[in-house]
Design a protein around this motif. Sequence first.
Motif, PDB file in Angstrom:
ATOM      1  N   UNK A 185       0.833  -1.207   0.000  1.00  0.00           N
ATOM      2  CA  UNK A 185       0.000   0.000   0.000  1.00  0.00           C
ATOM      3  C   UNK A 185       0.869   1.260   0.000  1.00  0.00           C
ATOM      4  N   UNK A 186       1.993   1.204   0.704  1.00  0.00           N
ATOM      5  CA  UNK A 186       2.918   2.342   0.669  1.00  0.00           C
ATOM      6  C   UNK A 186       3.478   2.545  -0.737  1.00  0.00           C
ATOM      7  N   UNK A 187       3.747   1.444  -1.423  1.00  0.00           N
ATOM      8  CA  UNK A 187       4.275   1.565  -2.789  1.00  0.00           C
ATOM      9  C   UNK A 187       3.219   2.150  -3.725  1.00  0.00           C
ATOM     10  N   UNK A 188       1.929   1.806  -3.501  1.00  0.00           N
ATOM     11  CA  UNK A 188       0.857   2.410  -4.298  1.00  0.00           C
ATOM     12  C   UNK A 188       0.781   3.906  -4.024  1.00  0.00           C
ATOM     13  N   UNK A 189       0.855   4.280  -2.740  1.00  0.00           N
ATOM     14  CA  UNK A 189       0.836   5.700  -2.385  1.00  0.00           C
ATOM     15  C   UNK A 189       2.002   6.436  -3.037  1.00  0.00           C
ATOM     16  N   UNK A 190       3.163   5.793  -3.060  1.00  0.00           N
ATOM     17  CA  UNK A 190       4.341   6.391  -3.712  1.00  0.00           C
ATOM     18  C   UNK A 190       4.063   6.630  -5.190  1.00  0.00           C
ATOM     19  N   UNK A 191       3.517   5.626  -5.871  1.00  0.00           N
ATOM     20  CA  UNK A 191       3.292   5.734  -7.313  1.00  0.00           C
ATOM     21  C   UNK A 191       2.233   6.784  -7.640  1.00  0.00           C
ATOM     22  N   UNK A 192       1.169   6.841  -6.830  1.00  0.00           N
ATOM     23  CA  UNK A 192       0.116   7.830  -7.071  1.00  0.00           C
ATOM     24  C   UNK A 192       0.650   9.251  -6.920  1.00  0.00           C
ATOM     25  N   UNK A 193       1.429   9.480  -5.877  1.00  0.00           N
ATOM     26  CA  UNK A 193       1.923  10.846  -5.634  1.00  0.00           C
ATOM     27  C   UNK A 193       2.972  11.258  -6.657  1.00  0.00           C
ATOM     28  N   UNK A 194       3.923  10.382  -6.920  1.00  0.00           N
ATOM     29  CA  UNK A 194       5.011  10.760  -7.838  1.00  0.00           C
ATOM     30  C   UNK A 194       4.534  10.862  -9.283  1.00  0.00           C
ATOM     31  N   UNK A 195       3.453  10.160  -9.626  1.00  0.00           N
ATOM     32  CA  UNK A 195       2.916  10.253 -10.992  1.00  0.00           C
ATOM     33  C   UNK A 195       2.432  11.666 -11.302  1.00  0.00           C
ATOM     34  N   UNK A 196       2.030  12.403 -10.275  1.00  0.00           N
ATOM     35  CA  UNK A 196       1.604  13.792 -10.469  1.00  0.00           C
ATOM     36  C   UNK A 196       2.690  14.784 -10.088  1.00  0.00           C
ATOM     37  N   UNK A 197       3.920  14.292  -9.969  1.00  0.00           N
ATOM     38  CA  UNK A 197       5.040  15.173  -9.688  1.00  0.00           C
ATOM     39  C   UNK A 197       5.165  15.583  -8.244  1.00  0.00           C
TER      40      UNK A 197
END
Length: 266
Positions: A185-197
């Motif tokens: 779940x932390x990795x999903x949160x990482x991907x969601x946030x970094x995808x929008x810069x």
Amino acid sequence: MEISFIGAGNLAWHLAPALENAGHHINEVYSRQLQHSRQLVSNLYDARTHSDLNFADSPSKLFVLAVPDDALDSVCSRLVLPENATLVHTSGNKSLSALQNWMAIYSDVPVQTGVFYGLQTFTRGQSFMDFGEIPLCIEASDKVTEDALVKLGQELSDIVYLLTSSERQTLHLAAVFACNFTNHLLSIAHDLSTADGLEFELLQPIIRETIRKGLAANNPADVQTGPARRGDMTTIESHLSQLSSQPQLAEIYQIMTENIRHRYGR
């Protein structure tokens, strides 16, 4: 105690040095990946690599199976041990009876069996972990072996429990939710946030506080927050709309949301 390791992966990397630091002697390390056994041996006092699974002439009394669960049967089918050796596996999920059955089928000499399971996530190549606060879960085929494994565990850790295979399997299942799924779940949160810069570091304070509160509470459910806990359907629908192009994440979000809502009657 004279000890040999079968497997040189994540757990063995940390457990073998810990046993040596407690005054035990590691004789041999076997791994199907010779480089791994050589790297582990290089961190031990005078252990040597072992080229195969024939330990008939080994001076060791304890043999530690530190291999993946799906390799245990295959390894046991080729393993040759000295008479009256003790063989332990380190699995959270495999039963003691499975190891006993394999030895009954494959071993030509009497072998005592047990479980020596450390409830922690281990990573090969990292700095050696202090076992002092790692729970060690013990099970054995007989009282003498049980006492020996408990004594060994207490030399490493302040947290030693006698658990049945069923209890250990439940603990392992809970650990998957607490450790593996949380990290995913932390990795999903990482991907969601970094995808929008956005920087993932922006989430780290709330992550730390969530873990702190959950560990401090009698039950983490007592400190649950968020839109699902509040029954905030407007926010939930907005989030699902944001995930409309990522159906797998939307499914995870829906499953987690419905589970939380059900728990709190929302």
